[in-house]
Design a protein around this motif. Structure first.
Motif, PDB file in Angstrom:
ATOM      1  N   PHE A 166      24.999 -21.280-105.445  1.00 52.39           N
ATOM      2  CA  PHE A 166      25.385 -21.655-106.793  1.00 52.39           C
ATOM      3  C   PHE A 166      26.756 -22.262-106.896  1.00 52.39           C
ATOM      4  O   PHE A 166      26.775 -23.455-107.666  1.00 52.39           O
ATOM      5  CB  PHE A 166      25.265 -20.674-107.720  1.00 52.39           C
ATOM      6  CG  PHE A 166      25.354 -21.002-109.300  1.00 52.39           C
ATOM      7  CD1 PHE A 166      24.701 -21.614-109.982  1.00 52.39           C
ATOM      8  CD2 PHE A 166      26.729 -20.580-109.990  1.00 52.39           C
ATOM      9  CE1 PHE A 166      24.712 -22.294-111.043  1.00 52.39           C
ATOM     10  CE2 PHE A 166      26.710 -21.123-111.166  1.00 52.39           C
ATOM     11  CZ  PHE A 166      25.788 -21.775-111.812  1.00 52.39           C
ATOM     12  N   ARG A 167      27.777 -21.885-106.601  1.00 51.73           N
ATOM     13  CA  ARG A 167      29.129 -22.458-106.742  1.00 51.73           C
ATOM     14  C   ARG A 167      29.304 -23.739-106.018  1.00 51.73           C
ATOM     15  O   ARG A 167      29.899 -24.682-106.534  1.00 51.73           O
ATOM     16  CB  ARG A 167      30.187 -21.475-106.229  1.00 51.73           C
ATOM     17  CG  ARG A 167      30.302 -20.051-106.867  1.00 51.73           C
ATOM     18  CD  ARG A 167      30.884 -20.251-108.394  1.00 51.73           C
ATOM     19  NE  ARG A 167      30.595 -19.013-109.148  1.00 51.73           N
ATOM     20  CZ  ARG A 167      30.489 -19.037-110.438  1.00 51.73           C
ATOM     21  NH1 ARG A 167      30.414 -20.389-111.066  1.00 51.73           N
ATOM     22  NH2 ARG A 167      30.188 -17.989-110.948  1.00 51.73           N
ATOM     23  N   LEU A 201      27.517 -26.145-107.879  1.00 51.27           N
ATOM     24  CA  LEU A 201      28.057 -26.569-109.129  1.00 51.27           C
ATOM     25  C   LEU A 201      29.064 -27.640-109.038  1.00 51.27           C
ATOM     26  O   LEU A 201      29.116 -28.568-109.513  1.00 51.27           O
ATOM     27  CB  LEU A 201      28.795 -25.393-109.873  1.00 51.27           C
ATOM     28  CG  LEU A 201      27.955 -24.795-110.991  1.00 51.27           C
ATOM     29  CD1 LEU A 201      28.824 -23.578-111.299  1.00 51.27           C
ATOM     30  CD2 LEU A 201      27.474 -25.624-112.205  1.00 51.27           C
ATOM     31  N   SER A 210      27.253 -30.842-108.252  1.00 54.12           N
ATOM     32  CA  SER A 210      26.635 -31.229-109.502  1.00 54.12           C
ATOM     33  C   SER A 210      27.626 -31.824-110.430  1.00 54.12           C
ATOM     34  O   SER A 210      27.573 -32.902-111.082  1.00 54.12           O
ATOM     35  CB  SER A 210      25.736 -30.316-109.993  1.00 54.12           C
ATOM     36  OG  SER A 210      24.893 -29.928-109.450  1.00 54.12           O
ATOM     37  N   ALA A 211      28.752 -31.271-110.474  1.00 61.98           N
ATOM     38  CA  ALA A 211      29.647 -31.587-111.231  1.00 61.98           C
ATOM     39  C   ALA A 211      30.505 -33.175-110.526  1.00 61.98           C
ATOM     40  O   ALA A 211      30.511 -33.971-111.613  1.00 61.98           O
ATOM     41  CB  ALA A 211      31.026 -31.035-111.349  1.00 61.98           C
ATOM     42  N   ARG A 258      30.351 -27.770-116.370  1.00 64.43           N
ATOM     43  CA  ARG A 258      30.133 -27.294-115.091  1.00 64.43           C
ATOM     44  C   ARG A 258      31.340 -26.841-114.543  1.00 64.43           C
ATOM     45  O   ARG A 258      31.543 -25.935-113.706  1.00 64.43           O
ATOM     46  CB  ARG A 258      29.461 -28.517-114.079  1.00 64.43           C
ATOM     47  CG  ARG A 258      28.140 -28.722-114.514  1.00 64.43           C
ATOM     48  CD  ARG A 258      27.648 -29.739-113.407  1.00 64.43           C
ATOM     49  NE  ARG A 258      26.345 -30.201-113.744  1.00 64.43           N
ATOM     50  CZ  ARG A 258      25.070 -29.903-113.393  1.00 64.43           C
ATOM     51  NH1 ARG A 258      25.179 -28.790-112.740  1.00 64.43           N
ATOM     52  NH2 ARG A 258      23.907 -30.444-113.544  1.00 64.43           N
ATOM     53  N   GLY A 318      31.988 -23.558-115.938  1.00 64.65           N
ATOM     54  CA  GLY A 318      31.327 -22.517-114.916  1.00 64.65           C
ATOM     55  C   GLY A 318      31.913 -22.272-113.651  1.00 64.65           C
ATOM     56  O   GLY A 318      31.679 -21.099-113.097  1.00 64.65           O
ATOM     57  N   MET A 319      32.592 -23.011-112.870  1.00 68.07           N
ATOM     58  CA  MET A 319      33.368 -23.019-111.661  1.00 68.07           C
ATOM     59  C   MET A 319      34.582 -22.162-111.914  1.00 68.07           C
ATOM     60  O   MET A 319      34.715 -21.450-110.962  1.00 68.07           O
ATOM     61  CB  MET A 319      33.480 -24.233-111.018  1.00 68.07           C
ATOM     62  CG  MET A 319      32.271 -24.977-110.390  1.00 68.07           C
ATOM     63  SD  MET A 319      32.602 -26.308-109.443  1.00 68.07           S
ATOM     64  CE  MET A 319      33.591 -27.703-110.713  1.00 68.07           C
ATOM     65  N   VAL A 321      25.566 -17.464-115.064  1.00 73.81           N
ATOM     66  CA  VAL A 321      24.937 -18.799-114.359  1.00 73.81           C
ATOM     67  C   VAL A 321      23.908 -19.437-115.448  1.00 73.81           C
ATOM     68  O   VAL A 321      23.840 -20.592-115.676  1.00 73.81           O
ATOM     69  CB  VAL A 321      24.467 -18.338-113.203  1.00 73.81           C
ATOM     70  CG1 VAL A 321      23.358 -19.404-112.703  1.00 73.81           C
ATOM     71  CG2 VAL A 321      25.153 -17.689-112.207  1.00 73.81           C
ATOM     72  N   THR A 359      25.916 -21.565-118.110  1.00 76.00           N
ATOM     73  CA  THR A 359      26.137 -22.754-117.731  1.00 76.00           C
ATOM     74  C   THR A 359      24.853 -23.783-117.501  1.00 76.00           C
ATOM     75  O   THR A 359      25.028 -24.850-117.831  1.00 76.00           O
ATOM     76  CB  THR A 359      26.738 -22.720-116.253  1.00 76.00           C
ATOM     77  OG1 THR A 359      27.948 -21.771-116.271  1.00 76.00           O
ATOM     78  CG2 THR A 359      27.477 -23.876-115.577  1.00 76.00           C
ATOM     79  N   LEU A 360      23.888 -23.250-116.912  1.00 72.74           N
ATOM     80  CA  LEU A 360      22.774 -24.065-116.654  1.00 72.74           C
ATOM     81  C   LEU A 360      22.093 -24.566-118.003  1.00 72.74           C
ATOM     82  O   LEU A 360      21.618 -25.592-118.042  1.00 72.74           O
ATOM     83  CB  LEU A 360      21.937 -23.333-115.614  1.00 72.74           C
ATOM     84  CG  LEU A 360      22.152 -23.329-114.325  1.00 72.74           C
ATOM     85  CD1 LEU A 360      21.152 -22.442-113.633  1.00 72.74           C
ATOM     86  CD2 LEU A 360      22.874 -24.594-113.738  1.00 72.74           C
TER      87      LEU A 360
END
Length: 117
Positions: A16-17, A20, A23-24, A60, A63-64, A71, A74-75
């Motif tokens: 996930f990290r 992120l 995706s960012a 994002r 979220g990081m 999670v 954030t999503l």
């Protein structure tokens, strides 16, 4: 946007990290592209898409940086911004269609015209 979607699908199995961060970065690149379109064009929808992408990058990033943040929080924030992006792009296309603007054809000039001397 299609390339962003394809990269997102190819990397969906990542932790996930790391996902992120990627995706960012993708959203940041798209934000720059739509920001350039907003500054160069006379349409309203690239401005709204740029703002929504900026908020998506911010969500994002938060979220990081905050591991205590869920999670799902954030999503869900990012999902809401992406729903807005798709609705706005469709509304922009629909507006031009309803206004009767001619579509760009294969015979159209795709490069910038030079001013007459």
């Amino acid at each position: 946007m299609l390339l962003d979607y394809l990269i997102g699908n190819l990397t969906s199995e990542w932790p996930f990290r790391e996902l992120l961060m990627l995706s960012a970065a993708q959203d940041f690149v798209l934000m720059m592209i739509f920001g350039w379109m907003a500054l160069r064009g006379d349409r309203w929808w690239p401005i709204v898409v740029t703002a929504s992408l900026a908020l998506s990058v911010l969500a994002r990033t938060i979220g990081m940086l905050n591991p205590d943040l869920s999670v799902y929080a954030t999503l869900s924030a990012v999902l809401g911004f992406w729903i807005l992006i798709y609705v706005v792009v469709l509304a922009g296309v629909g507006e031009r269609w309803l206004a009767g603007e001619k579509p760009v054809s294969g015979a159209a000039v795709w490069r910038r015209r030079r001013p007459a001397p």
